[in-house]
Enzyme design. Structure first.
Site, PDB file in Angstrom:
ATOM      1  N   ASP A  96       0.825  -1.209   0.000  1.00  0.00           N
ATOM      2  CA  ASP A  96       0.000   0.000   0.000  1.00  0.00           C
ATOM      3  C   ASP A  96       0.863   1.265   0.000  1.00  0.00           C
ATOM      4  O   ASP A  96       2.012   1.247   0.430  1.00  0.00           O
ATOM      5  CB  ASP A  96      -0.900   0.023   1.238  1.00  0.00           C
ATOM      6  CG  ASP A  96      -0.103  -0.051   2.530  1.00  0.00           C
ATOM      7  OD1 ASP A  96       0.804  -0.913   2.609  1.00  0.00           O
ATOM      8  OD2 ASP A  96      -0.352   0.748   3.454  1.00  0.00           O
ATOM      9  N   GLU A  97       0.264   2.311  -0.455  1.00  0.00           N
ATOM     10  CA  GLU A  97       0.800   3.678  -0.318  1.00  0.00           C
ATOM     11  C   GLU A  97       2.288   3.801  -0.647  1.00  0.00           C
ATOM     12  O   GLU A  97       3.019   4.493   0.052  1.00  0.00           O
ATOM     13  CB  GLU A  97       0.560   4.182   1.123  1.00  0.00           C
ATOM     14  CG  GLU A  97      -0.908   4.237   1.490  1.00  0.00           C
ATOM     15  CD  GLU A  97      -1.152   4.581   2.958  1.00  0.00           C
ATOM     16  OE1 GLU A  97      -2.097   5.335   3.218  1.00  0.00           O
ATOM     17  OE2 GLU A  97      -0.416   4.091   3.829  1.00  0.00           O
TER      18      GLU A  97
HETATM   19  C1  TNX Z   1      -3.783   3.818   5.695  1.00  0.00           C
HETATM   20  S1  TNX Z   1      -4.861   1.267   4.961  1.00  0.00           S
HETATM   21  C2  TNX Z   1      -2.778   2.861   5.742  1.00  0.00           C
HETATM   22  C3  TNX Z   1      -2.015   2.698   6.982  1.00  0.00           C
HETATM   23  C4  TNX Z   1      -2.437   3.663   8.055  1.00  0.00           C
HETATM   24  C5  TNX Z   1      -3.936   3.786   8.046  1.00  0.00           C
HETATM   25  C6  TNX Z   1      -4.470   4.655   9.139  1.00  0.00           C
HETATM   26  C7  TNX Z   1      -3.495   1.029   4.441  1.00  0.00           C
HETATM   27  C8  TNX Z   1      -3.333  -0.127   3.612  1.00  0.00           C
HETATM   28  N1  TNX Z   1      -2.559   1.931   4.771  1.00  0.00           N
HETATM   29  O1  TNX Z   1      -0.644   2.832   6.715  1.00  0.00           O
HETATM   30  O2  TNX Z   1      -1.999   3.181   9.283  1.00  0.00           O
HETATM   31  O3  TNX Z   1      -4.325   4.335   6.810  1.00  0.00           O
HETATM   32  O4  TNX Z   1      -5.849   4.627   9.166  1.00  0.00           O
END
Ligand code: TNX
Length: 526
Positions: free
Chosen positions: A338-339
């Site tokens: 993710d991200e």
């Molecule tokens: C998004 S959800 C993230 C996390 C954070 C979270 C906080 C996701 C796959 N990645 O790195 O902790 O939001 O709500």
């Protein structure tokens, strides 16, 4: 073997029945369908009489599978904790036997789901049928919930816990019923994790996904790369000391979960969310793209990345994934994904495709957050929807199964409302009713049911650092997600559920769970 155990069962039953005739107990009229079971079973047929659980009750199990005896022992321990009764399991010297609970390995064709069970509660016996020990274990949770808090001390010379009679036929809707715990942003001790597992087991979860690594901390000992914990494990959000699980401790968690028929799915989040790993071993870091590694105690995301172009990164991953996979009996390995905002898109795709091969080489099925669907992944790999429905649809077209955990509905770290403590609200506020009133099977329009593996409720830990804070966010909402994963969609009903939820107070209090006392629920405190 099966025949033999049935014979034993009938023989003991006869003893029990003969005993029973001697002293018929006049139970008050009961209603099995009125007990506050969560998740709600598929079918409940009350017969208005009762089974008196008392000192004269014994537990017997099929001996065809040693796991069944363990389920019996688990039940005995829980009965002792709730009632003080010390019931033998498969003990041969039972001369005061009056009634029995029999946990039977059955090959009935009706038990067509590995976690299905049937519970037949009569005056003189409780028969629990299941094909697998996992099914028996789920049935045991129902039985625990059926035991009243108070005994009736007026029916016989001994106290009896009156269990309503009838039949329960039950099986889960979804195969994967999970919660995730982020032990990276804040570290949680082995005991804290075990307590969470205990409560998940009571509500029939079968998976705990552990988010073991992130920018702020690396939490799992890797023998071939020791600095990951020596350097990367010593920090957390807010500047606390962090921590990590030794391999022995991790295996202890895995074993503890397995005794509760819960699998641990380990996650190593990459190529982003890797600051703590790159801080430990700087060659991993994607210089020129990602921010230079340093101890991070803030809550930012999306600034770190592994270097997808280096062979040494993949040799490192081969070692690390290999070590974690060898300690994790579940078929899955979660690669995060993710991200990865600073990883070049072409690098991200290359990385996911290469890591998928490494995961498969170590005998595991890859799971990743929904972004991994941008790569050309194998149809056997699993995509976890948190943000982008398009990713889930694309992956499903390619044959992948999907885990449904939309941040807007299923994130346990979202605040209940603007004044509740802890949590974030970037995706939504999720009051207890909103968390319950949606359907994982229809959430993504156009996603075929066959592609839905299950549901997960993730608990990110930027704002929480101990059991009390964890429980404030997780409960009661995680109890609702248990029902969304287990109970058929037609049976989901907020008004009915909230009454049953209100009656969980004795269990939650006994477990010392710091649940959020939502005003939407008329909590039944004694
Ligand atoms: C998004 S959800 C993230 C996390 C954070 C979270 C906080 C996701 C796959 N990645 O790195 O902790 O939001 O709500």
């Amino acid at each position: 073997m099966i025949k033999k155990s049935i014979l034993l069962f009938t023989a003991v039953l006869c003893i029990a029945a003969c005993e029973e005739q001697k002293k018929e107990i006049n139970f008050p009229k009961t209603d099995l369908s009125a007990v506050a079971l969560i998740p709600k079973p598929v079918k409940t047929i009350p017969t208005n009489s009762a089974f008196g659980l008392g000192a004269g009750t014994a537990i017997y199990t099929s001996t065809t599978d040693p796991e069944f005896e363990k389920v019996g022992q688990f039940l005995s321990e829980k009965i002792k904790g709730k009632t003080g009764l010390d019931l033998g399991v498969n003990s041969t010297t039972e001369n005061t036997l009056e009634r029995l609970i029999y946990i039977n390995q059955s090959d009935s064709e009706e038990l067509d789901n590995p976690e299905a069970y049937q519970l037949y509660i009569k005056k003189d016996s409780i028969l629990l049928n299941a094909k697998t020990a996992a099914g028996a274990f789920r049935g045991i949770q129902t039985l625990r919930q059926l035991i009243p808090e108070q005994s009736n001390d007026t029916l016989t010379d001994q106290p009896l816990w009156v269990i309503p009679s009838g039949k329960i036929m039950d099986a889960p809707k979804l195969a994967y019923r999970s919660s995730m715990l982020d032990v990276a942003r804040h570290f949680f001790t082995v005991d804290e994790v075990k307590k969470y597992i205990d409560i998940l087991a009571y509500y029939k979860y079968n998976t705990l996904h552990m988010h073991l690594t992130d920018d702020q901390g690396w939490r799992i000992e890797i023998k071939s790369w020791p600095k990951l914990t020596e350097v990367g494990g010593q920090s957390e959000v807010g500047g606390g000391e962090g921590g990590f699980y030794s391999q022995e401790e991790y295996k202890d968690i895995v074993a503890y979960a397995a005794e509760r028929h819960i699998q641990i799915v380990p996650e190593m989040d990459m190529p982003g969310h890797t600051n703590s790993a790159s801080l430990s071993y700087p060659f991993l870091h994607a210089a020129g793209q990602a921010e230079t590694p340093r101890v991070r105690t803030d809550m930012k995301v999306g600034y770190s990345s592994f270097d997808a172009q280096k062979d040494t990164v993949y040799s490192f991953l081969d070692d690390v994934i290999g070590e974690i996979a060898s300690m994790s009996p579940s078929p899955y390995f979660h690669i995060g994904g993710d991200e990865s905002h600073v990883t070049k898109k072409s690098d991200y795709i290359l990385f996911v495709e290469k890591v998928e091969k490494i995961v498969q080489k170590h005998g595991k099925i890859m799971i990743g957050w929904d972004e991994i669907a941008q790569a050309k992944i194998d149809g056997s790999s699993i995509v976890q929807l948190w943000n982008e429905p398009e990713h889930a649809l694309k992956a499903a077209e390619n044959g992948s199964k999907i885990i449904i955990s939309p941040a807007k509905k299923a994130y346990l770290d979202m605040q209940y409302d603007s004044i509740s403590e802890y949590g974030l609200h970037w995706a939504a506020y999720i009051p207890v009713d909103v968390g319950y009133q949606w359907d994982p099977e229809t959430y993504v329009e156009g996603l075929p049911k066959e592609n839905i593996l299950g549901i997960e409720a993730p608990l990110w830990s930027e704002t929480i650092s101990n059991s009390a804070e964890l429980e404030y966010l997780a409960f009661p909402r995680a109890i609702g997600y248990a029902e969304l994963g287990w109970t058929s969609s037609e049976q989901l009903n907020w008004d009915d559920y909230k009454e049953r939820l209100a009656k969980q107070v004795p269990y939650l209090e006994k477990m010392n769970v710091n649940y959020y006392p939502s005003k939407l629920i008329d909590w039944k405190k004694e």
